[in-house]
Write a protein that holds these residues in place. Structure first.
Motif, mmCIF file in Angstrom:
data_model
loop_
_atom_site.group_PDB
_atom_site.id
_atom_site.type_symbol
_atom_site.label_atom_id
_atom_site.label_comp_id
_atom_site.label_asym_id
_atom_site.label_seq_id
_atom_site.Cartn_x
_atom_site.Cartn_y
_atom_site.Cartn_z
ATOM 1 N N VAL A 37 -14.816 -0.782 84.765
ATOM 2 C CA VAL A 37 -15.128 -0.765 86.455
ATOM 3 C C VAL A 37 -13.962 -0.124 87.007
ATOM 4 O O VAL A 37 -14.288 0.525 88.075
ATOM 5 N N LYS A 38 -12.617 -0.704 86.712
ATOM 6 C CA LYS A 38 -11.618 -0.255 87.512
ATOM 7 C C LYS A 38 -11.183 1.400 87.455
ATOM 8 O O LYS A 38 -10.707 1.851 87.958
ATOM 9 N N ALA A 39 -11.050 1.397 85.937
ATOM 10 C CA ALA A 39 -10.356 2.904 85.490
ATOM 11 C C ALA A 39 -10.533 3.255 84.160
ATOM 12 O O ALA A 39 -11.222 2.260 83.113
ATOM 13 N N ALA A 40 -10.338 4.278 83.550
ATOM 14 C CA ALA A 40 -10.299 4.586 82.207
ATOM 15 C C ALA A 40 -9.131 4.584 81.657
ATOM 16 O O ALA A 40 -8.034 5.174 82.346
ATOM 17 N N SER A 41 -8.691 4.172 80.449
ATOM 18 C CA SER A 41 -7.501 4.042 79.969
ATOM 19 C C SER A 41 -7.269 4.420 78.584
ATOM 20 O O SER A 41 -8.262 4.300 77.589
ATOM 21 N N GLU A 42 -6.507 5.397 78.194
ATOM 22 C CA GLU A 42 -6.541 5.906 76.639
ATOM 23 C C GLU A 42 -5.986 5.016 75.824
ATOM 24 O O GLU A 42 -5.347 4.180 76.271
ATOM 25 N N LEU A 43 -6.421 5.197 74.559
ATOM 26 C CA LEU A 43 -5.798 4.495 73.506
ATOM 27 C C LEU A 43 -5.000 5.356 72.811
ATOM 28 O O LEU A 43 -5.179 6.612 72.546
ATOM 29 N N TYR A 44 -3.571 4.898 72.365
ATOM 30 C CA TYR A 44 -2.759 5.771 71.658
ATOM 31 C C TYR A 44 -2.295 5.417 70.509
ATOM 32 O O TYR A 44 -2.181 3.986 70.205
ATOM 33 N N ALA A 45 -2.124 6.015 69.356
ATOM 34 C CA ALA A 45 -1.820 5.676 68.018
ATOM 35 C C ALA A 45 -0.565 5.047 67.947
ATOM 36 O O ALA A 45 0.440 5.927 68.431
ATOM 37 N N PRO A 46 -0.450 3.857 67.540
ATOM 38 C CA PRO A 46 1.028 3.415 67.588
ATOM 39 C C PRO A 46 1.751 3.878 66.205
ATOM 40 O O PRO A 46 2.853 3.521 65.981
ATOM 41 N N VAL A 47 1.042 4.398 65.204
ATOM 42 C CA VAL A 47 1.645 4.729 63.851
ATOM 43 C C VAL A 47 0.885 6.030 63.445
ATOM 44 O O VAL A 47 -0.368 6.422 64.020
ATOM 45 N N ASP A 48 1.353 6.871 62.618
ATOM 46 C CA ASP A 48 0.422 7.927 61.976
ATOM 47 C C ASP A 48 -0.278 7.264 61.146
ATOM 48 O O ASP A 48 -0.262 6.149 60.538
ATOM 49 N N GLY A 49 -1.578 7.964 60.858
ATOM 50 C CA GLY A 49 -2.577 7.330 60.023
ATOM 51 C C GLY A 49 -3.910 8.042 60.138
ATOM 52 O O GLY A 49 -4.179 9.098 60.519
ATOM 53 N N GLU A 50 -4.965 7.387 59.489
ATOM 54 C CA GLU A 50 -6.383 7.710 59.398
ATOM 55 C C GLU A 50 -7.082 6.455 59.717
ATOM 56 O O GLU A 50 -7.164 5.520 59.317
ATOM 57 N N ILE A 51 -8.343 6.724 60.330
ATOM 58 C CA ILE A 51 -9.217 5.812 60.841
ATOM 59 C C ILE A 51 -10.186 5.586 59.649
ATOM 60 O O ILE A 51 -10.630 6.610 58.974
ATOM 61 N N THR A 52 -10.262 4.262 58.953
ATOM 62 C CA THR A 52 -11.158 3.945 57.867
ATOM 63 C C THR A 52 -12.290 3.424 58.212
ATOM 64 O O THR A 52 -13.566 3.412 57.530
ATOM 65 N N GLU A 53 -12.383 2.638 59.352
ATOM 66 C CA GLU A 53 -13.490 1.994 59.820
ATOM 67 C C GLU A 53 -13.481 2.050 61.170
ATOM 68 O O GLU A 53 -12.568 1.750 62.029
ATOM 69 N N VAL A 54 -14.834 2.198 61.995
ATOM 70 C CA VAL A 54 -14.666 1.963 63.332
ATOM 71 C C VAL A 54 -15.573 0.890 63.828
ATOM 72 O O VAL A 54 -16.739 0.322 63.111
ATOM 73 N N ASN A 55 -15.310 -0.101 64.734
ATOM 74 C CA ASN A 55 -16.176 -1.110 65.024
ATOM 75 C C ASN A 55 -17.340 -0.729 65.898
ATOM 76 O O ASN A 55 -17.169 -0.490 67.100
ATOM 77 N N GLU A 56 -18.508 -0.331 65.197
ATOM 78 C CA GLU A 56 -19.721 0.180 65.624
ATOM 79 C C GLU A 56 -20.137 -0.942 66.746
ATOM 80 O O GLU A 56 -21.157 -0.446 67.734
ATOM 81 N N ALA A 57 -19.885 -1.901 66.671
ATOM 82 C CA ALA A 57 -20.485 -3.153 67.709
ATOM 83 C C ALA A 57 -19.927 -2.674 69.038
ATOM 84 O O ALA A 57 -20.773 -3.125 69.986
ATOM 85 N N LEU A 58 -18.965 -2.237 69.261
ATOM 86 C CA LEU A 58 -18.271 -1.797 70.481
ATOM 87 C C LEU A 58 -19.133 -1.032 71.380
ATOM 88 O O LEU A 58 -19.403 -0.779 72.523
ATOM 89 N N ALA A 59 -19.948 -0.076 70.628
ATOM 90 C CA ALA A 59 -20.850 0.947 71.228
ATOM 91 C C ALA A 59 -22.137 0.029 71.938
ATOM 92 O O ALA A 59 -22.351 0.694 73.203
ATOM 93 N N ASP A 60 -22.562 -0.917 71.505
ATOM 94 C CA ASP A 60 -23.600 -1.620 72.053
ATOM 95 C C ASP A 60 -23.140 -2.707 72.967
ATOM 96 O O ASP A 60 -23.750 -3.091 73.837
ATOM 97 N N ASN A 61 -21.830 -3.130 72.668
ATOM 98 C CA ASN A 61 -21.430 -4.431 73.545
ATOM 99 C C ASN A 61 -19.815 -4.166 74.016
ATOM 100 O O ASN A 61 -18.914 -4.669 73.248
ATOM 101 N N PRO A 62 -19.647 -3.160 74.722
ATOM 102 C CA PRO A 62 -18.095 -2.811 74.982
ATOM 103 C C PRO A 62 -17.525 -4.085 75.668
ATOM 104 O O PRO A 62 -16.341 -4.246 75.664
ATOM 105 N N GLY A 63 -18.389 -4.963 76.616
ATOM 106 C CA GLY A 63 -17.860 -6.007 77.019
ATOM 107 C C GLY A 63 -17.282 -7.133 76.235
ATOM 108 O O GLY A 63 -16.356 -8.002 76.626
#
Length: 121
Positions: free
Chosen positions: A58-84
């Motif tokens: 509600v305050k702002a948008a904040s980017e996520l930055y990769a802390p290391v080089d790599g590849e995404i193997t899984e995404v937490n899909e639950a956050l789409a329905d419940n970002p809170g």
């Protein structure tokens, strides 16, 4: 298993060459109520420092930055329905990605918990 922290307020729990990535409790508190999480797809590759998502509150948008080089193997899909969930359990159930680390040597550039606590004061 070891947990590392970035200056961008992300945590990375590493087991072998894979890691779980999320935002810290401090970051969640600073963001306020999270209303949307923009995530990349499993299979997406990224470089250290590259943008790998956006968290909107509600305050702002904040980017996520990769802390290391790599590849995404899984995404937490639950956050789409419940970002809170990021406000409720940012360092637990509300992880954002599982990743395969391309260069473990990059972990030395991150902080341990004591270093992170010193950063946030």
């Amino acid at each position: 298993m070891a947990t590392y922290y970035s200056e961008e307020h992300e945590w990375l729990t590493v087991e072998g060459d894979t890691a779980t990535l999320g935002i810290t409790k401090h970051a969640a508190e600073q963001l306020g109520d999270v209303v949307f999480v923009e995530q990349q797809e499993a299979g997406d590759e990224f470089e250290k420092g590259g943008e790998i998502g956006v968290i909107e509150s509600v305050k702002a948008a904040s980017e996520l930055y990769a802390p290391v080089d790599g590849e995404i193997t899984e995404v937490n899909e639950a956050l789409a329905d419940n970002p809170g969930a990021l406000n409720e359990d940012p360092e637990g159930e509300a992880w954002i990605y599982k990743i395969k680390i391309a260069d473990a040597a990059q972990l030395k550039d991150l902080m341990d918990l004591d270093g992170y606590k010193a950063l946030i004061g």
